[in-house]
Design a protein around this motif. Structure first.
Motif, PDB file in Angstrom:
ATOM      1  N   LEU A 141       3.922  -4.641  -5.229  1.00  0.00           N
ATOM      2  CA  LEU A 141       2.822  -5.613  -5.253  1.00  0.00           C
ATOM      3  C   LEU A 141       1.752  -5.249  -4.230  1.00  0.00           C
ATOM      4  N   GLN A 142       2.180  -4.806  -3.075  1.00  0.00           N
ATOM      5  CA  GLN A 142       1.216  -4.414  -2.047  1.00  0.00           C
ATOM      6  C   GLN A 142       0.353  -3.254  -2.538  1.00  0.00           C
ATOM      7  N   ALA A 143       0.978  -2.282  -3.201  1.00  0.00           N
ATOM      8  CA  ALA A 143       0.233  -1.133  -3.728  1.00  0.00           C
ATOM      9  C   ALA A 143      -0.736  -1.562  -4.828  1.00  0.00           C
ATOM     10  N   LEU A 144      -0.305  -2.469  -5.699  1.00  0.00           N
ATOM     11  CA  LEU A 144      -1.168  -2.940  -6.778  1.00  0.00           C
ATOM     12  C   LEU A 144      -2.384  -3.685  -6.232  1.00  0.00           C
ATOM     13  N   CYS A 145      -2.159  -4.546  -5.247  1.00  0.00           N
ATOM     14  CA  CYS A 145      -3.282  -5.287  -4.656  1.00  0.00           C
ATOM     15  C   CYS A 145      -4.234  -4.347  -3.934  1.00  0.00           C
ATOM     16  N   HIS A 146      -3.671  -3.347  -3.263  1.00  0.00           N
ATOM     17  CA  HIS A 146      -4.504  -2.399  -2.513  1.00  0.00           C
ATOM     18  C   HIS A 146      -5.393  -1.577  -3.442  1.00  0.00           C
ATOM     19  N   SER A 147      -4.877  -1.281  -4.635  1.00  0.00           N
ATOM     20  CA  SER A 147      -5.635  -0.439  -5.558  1.00  0.00           C
ATOM     21  C   SER A 147      -6.574  -1.233  -6.463  1.00  0.00           C
ATOM     22  N   ALA A 148      -6.469  -2.554  -6.416  1.00  0.00           N
ATOM     23  CA  ALA A 148      -7.316  -3.377  -7.285  1.00  0.00           C
ATOM     24  C   ALA A 148      -8.754  -3.363  -6.788  1.00  0.00           C
ATOM     25  N   SER A 150     -12.234  -4.629  -5.495  1.00  0.00           N
ATOM     26  CA  SER A 150     -12.462  -5.829  -4.682  1.00  0.00           C
ATOM     27  C   SER A 150     -13.929  -6.225  -4.565  1.00  0.00           C
ATOM     28  N   GLN A 151     -14.795  -5.621  -5.379  1.00  0.00           N
ATOM     29  CA  GLN A 151     -16.216  -5.944  -5.256  1.00  0.00           C
ATOM     30  C   GLN A 151     -16.508  -7.385  -5.663  1.00  0.00           C
ATOM     31  N   ASP A 152     -15.954  -7.793  -6.803  1.00  0.00           N
ATOM     32  CA  ASP A 152     -16.227  -9.137  -7.308  1.00  0.00           C
ATOM     33  C   ASP A 152     -15.195 -10.159  -6.860  1.00  0.00           C
ATOM     34  N   ARG A 153     -13.928  -9.731  -6.764  1.00  0.00           N
ATOM     35  CA  ARG A 153     -12.855 -10.661  -6.417  1.00  0.00           C
ATOM     36  C   ARG A 153     -11.945 -10.040  -5.366  1.00  0.00           C
ATOM     37  N   PHE A 154     -11.495 -10.880  -4.468  1.00  0.00           N
ATOM     38  CA  PHE A 154     -10.626 -10.454  -3.375  1.00  0.00           C
ATOM     39  C   PHE A 154      -9.190 -10.826  -3.724  1.00  0.00           C
ATOM     40  N   CYS A 155      -8.305  -9.834  -3.756  1.00  0.00           N
ATOM     41  CA  CYS A 155      -6.885 -10.068  -4.039  1.00  0.00           C
ATOM     42  C   CYS A 155      -6.079  -9.295  -3.006  1.00  0.00           C
ATOM     43  N   GLU A 156      -5.412 -10.015  -2.123  1.00  0.00           N
ATOM     44  CA  GLU A 156      -4.676  -9.357  -1.040  1.00  0.00           C
ATOM     45  C   GLU A 156      -3.199  -9.722  -1.100  1.00  0.00           C
ATOM     46  N   PHE A 157      -2.358  -8.748  -0.808  1.00  0.00           N
ATOM     47  CA  PHE A 157      -0.928  -9.004  -0.700  1.00  0.00           C
ATOM     48  C   PHE A 157      -0.600  -9.296   0.762  1.00  0.00           C
ATOM     49  N   GLN A 158       0.168 -10.347   0.987  1.00  0.00           N
ATOM     50  CA  GLN A 158       0.543 -10.733   2.347  1.00  0.00           C
ATOM     51  C   GLN A 158       2.053 -10.630   2.510  1.00  0.00           C
ATOM     52  N   HIS A 159       2.490  -9.658   3.295  1.00  0.00           N
ATOM     53  CA  HIS A 159       3.898  -9.595   3.670  1.00  0.00           C
ATOM     54  C   HIS A 159       4.196 -10.750   4.616  1.00  0.00           C
TER      55      HIS A 159
END
Length: 217
Positions: A141-148, A150-159
């Motif tokens: 999940l962290q890798a998927l969020c990092h590669s998404a 982010s210009q229009d929408r912010f999606c961050e994974f939080q451990h």
């Protein structure tokens, strides 16, 4: 403008919402209304919620939770999901992680949410195989969020940084209820601190991206 923050997910979210409103000295009354970011925080949790429901009952639970989320109309979203999608039988955890990410992104687009945080799966006491799969899913999940993008929408994974809530470290019974799944008072104190941090991250990101709108209000 007061920011509406939804913490959305399964029974851990439901239980944390009830816990936060208990009259305990360790839980500041300002949590539901965070004065630093002028936020109202709503906990929308449903026991047994899955991202990939298999039964009619599970699908009804998902639909009911999503309806409550739409009615609240949050500006930002903190998601805790996936724990109930990790089965006891063999299944590729990569597929589970991808399903969690796709579902969360779908919610983000449906609700037109600028900033979202996906929290890591929680451990279960004494369940080594579950914790192993959950740890893999968290990494994915962290890798998927990092590669998404982010210009229009912010999606961050939080451990969840608390040692008590780590899937890669030995668990301690004192942080869990007797069922070894749900959290005790001590466990909820740790979860509360982590969720508060995630709320601040998405609230800050929303304010940063919409600063020009706030300046004109």
């Amino acid at each position: 403008m007061q920011l509406r923050v939804a913490v959305f997910g399964h029974s851990h979210v439901r239980n944390l919402g009830a816990f936060v409103h208990e009259p305990l000295k360790m839980i500041p009354e300002s949590f539901r209304k965070d004065t630093d970011f002028n936020c109202e925080i709503q906990f929308i949790g449903e026991g047994g919620l899955r991202v990939s429901p298999r039964t009619d009952r599970a699908k009804m639970k998902q639909a009911a939770a999503e309806r409550r989320l739409r009615e609240y109309r949050p500006h930002v979203l903190v998601v805790m999901l996936g724990d109930n999608d990790v089965p006891r039988w063999s299944r590729d955890p990569k597929v589970i992680a991808d399903s969690i990410f796709d579902y969360c992104v779908s919610l983000q687009h449906q609700l037109d949410i600028t900033a979202m945080s996906i929290l890591s799966l929680l451990p279960r006491h004494g369940q080594a195989e579950y914790n192993r799969q959950a740890a893999f899913i968290n990494t994915r999940l962290q890798a998927l969020c990092h590669s998404a993008p982010s210009q229009d929408r912010f999606c961050e994974f939080q451990h969840l940084r608390s040692r008590a809530l780590s899937c890669t470290l030995p668990t301690d019974q004192k942080y869990f209820m007797p069922d070894k799944v749900h959290l005790s008072t001590s466990g909820n104190v740790n979860l509360y601190k982590q969720v508060k941090r995630a709320v601040r991250v998405v609230a800050y990101e929303y304010r940063r991206r919409h600063r020009h709108e706030s300046d004109t209000e």
